[in-house]
Write an enzyme that holds these catalytic residues in place. Sequence first.
Site, short mmCIF file in Angstrom:
data_model
loop_
_atom_site.label_atom_id
_atom_site.label_comp_id
_atom_site.label_asym_id
_atom_site.label_seq_id
_atom_site.Cartn_x
_atom_site.Cartn_y
_atom_site.Cartn_z
CG ASP A 124 -1.94 1.10 1.24
OD1 ASP A 124 -2.08 1.77 0.20
OD2 ASP A 124 -2.58 1.30 2.28
CG ASP A 165 -3.74 4.55 -4.03
OD1 ASP A 165 -2.78 4.19 -3.33
OD2 ASP A 165 -4.90 4.15 -3.84
#
Length: 429
Positions: A102, A307
């Site tokens: 992440d 992201d």
Amino acid sequence: MAQILPLFVLLLLRLALLAMSTRDGIRIELAYIDSKSNFTTTELIRRAVDRSTVRTGRLLSQIASSHSSTDNVNSPVHVSTASYLMELAIGTPALNFTAIVDTGSDLIWTQCQPCVKCFPQPSPLYNPSKSSTFSKIQCNSTLCQALPRSSCSPDCKYLYTYGDGSSTQGYLATETFTFGSTSPVSVPGIGFGCGTQNIGTTDNSSGLVGLGRGPLSLVSQLGISKFSYCFTSFGDPTTSPLLLGSLANFSGAATKSTKFVKNPTADPMSSFYYLSLQGITVGKKLLSIPPSVFQLNQHGSGGLIIDSGTTITALEEMAFIPFMLAFRSQVNLSVADGSSLGLKLCFSVPAGLTAVEIPKVIFHFDGADMELPPENLMVEDPTARLLCLFMVGTRGMSIFGNFQQQNMHILYDLDKEVLKFEPTQCNKL
Ligand SMILES: *[C@@H]1O[C@H](CO)[C@@H](O)[C@H](O)[C@H]1NC(C)=O
Ligand SMILES: *[C@@H]1O[C@H](CO)[C@@H](O)[C@H](O)[C@H]1NC(C)=O
Ligand SMILES: *[C@@H]1O[C@H](CO)[C@@H](O)[C@H](O)[C@H]1NC(C)=O
Ligand SMILES: *[C@@H]1O[C@H](CO)[C@@H](O)[C@H](O)[C@H]1NC(C)=O
Ligand SMILES: *[C@@H]1O[C@H](CO)[C@@H](O)[C@H](O)[C@H]1NC(C)=O
Ligand SMILES: CC(=O)N[C@H]1CO[C@H](CO)[C@@H](O)[C@@H]1O
């Protein structure tokens, strides 16, 4: 003196090991979260839409909660739902496990024995008492002080809550972690959360590895100046490389670069990688979008982040609507209902159609134009004979997702504070 010397030698040895192991860089294979299951294209699209919706909602809820003054004492909300998994190992002897990767958060954590509360995980639970390299972190350490929410009683305890009510709670410790499969590299002394109370589930994984901008993330702890990844095509079962340190480099001259923008507010938003997006061109039309739509404002809301965990790019509505209209007017197909897939703009594909012209789309980042090929814009559902724009509208912040980053080598240069990118066939890297 006799006691000090061995300690000193040990310390030197540890520093040398750290320097040696990371000097040549580390290559890690990332698996797309759905790649091990045999999903149909329709299911893959639907699952990506659902996951992206949840993740985007959570990212936005952080901004909302950081704005409400009554919520100031609440701990920051992090995001768990992501798209890529990595294999790594913890401890000595090494215990293999799978973790979510992440770039939207920092903490590295795994479920730890003895568990007060743990969710089912695919591999055996890590047991610190069975590892010779485990050590608790003291409360006065810089890593403990970097935690957004901690307490000292007497260990360095942490609590990380995620937007959907799931959370991990435990204490901070250090361990030897082993990364990479072809030439594994062991790195001692990595600070991580030993999670003894974990609520919620993570898809087929036993923890998370954060690659965000904060001091607790893996990239910060390794002290590397850059990392890169290259996502293979959506639906391609081939893994995608994550390159840490000196392996993260470009050969080509086609490299472009754009500056990161820092969010001045506190964690978790300060962990995100913000970019400055200045406009979008669809076909020959530069959209008329007020520049403020993509700007990060002084309160820390707005802006655009890149992201790895969100699949579908979410654009602020004031940009998404003109984008969608311009796109629709330049595709010579009839518009169809895409609500079964959760998408806003779909076209029906007539039987026998072999090719259709898709307008060229350019994202104008500060100092770097990124051209998105048709494969990074649209998905085709062959069952429903639909061709859909794989982007959505949102409010509060824009997110540049991994579908739009396919077959692009993306390098995060942490020293120069720039993002570099270059079109690349990722399954050949
Ligand atoms: C996946 O599903 C397809 C069709 O549903 C089938 O033809 C194929 O053999 C399956 N592959 C595996 C590895 O199960
Ligand atoms: C932390 O505290 C311990 C004793 O409580 C002390 O020995 C150590 O030097 C301190 N470390 C730092 C970095 O202040
Ligand atoms: C752990 O992972 C490594 C690298 O992928 C592999 O070679 C090894 O066999 C695995 N060990 C166990 C016990 O599964
Ligand atoms: C977990 O992985 C297995 C195969 O390894 C797969 O069948 C299952 O669908 C996966 N579960 C989730 C939630 O992705
Ligand atoms: C659009 O497609 C139709 C057939 O579906 C064709 O007759 C027409 O020429 C096309 N228009 C353009 C501008 O390509
Ligand atoms: C993508 C790329 O060009 N990688 C190169 C980085 O540098 C190492 C060693 O200098 C090369 O082996 C890689 O091919």
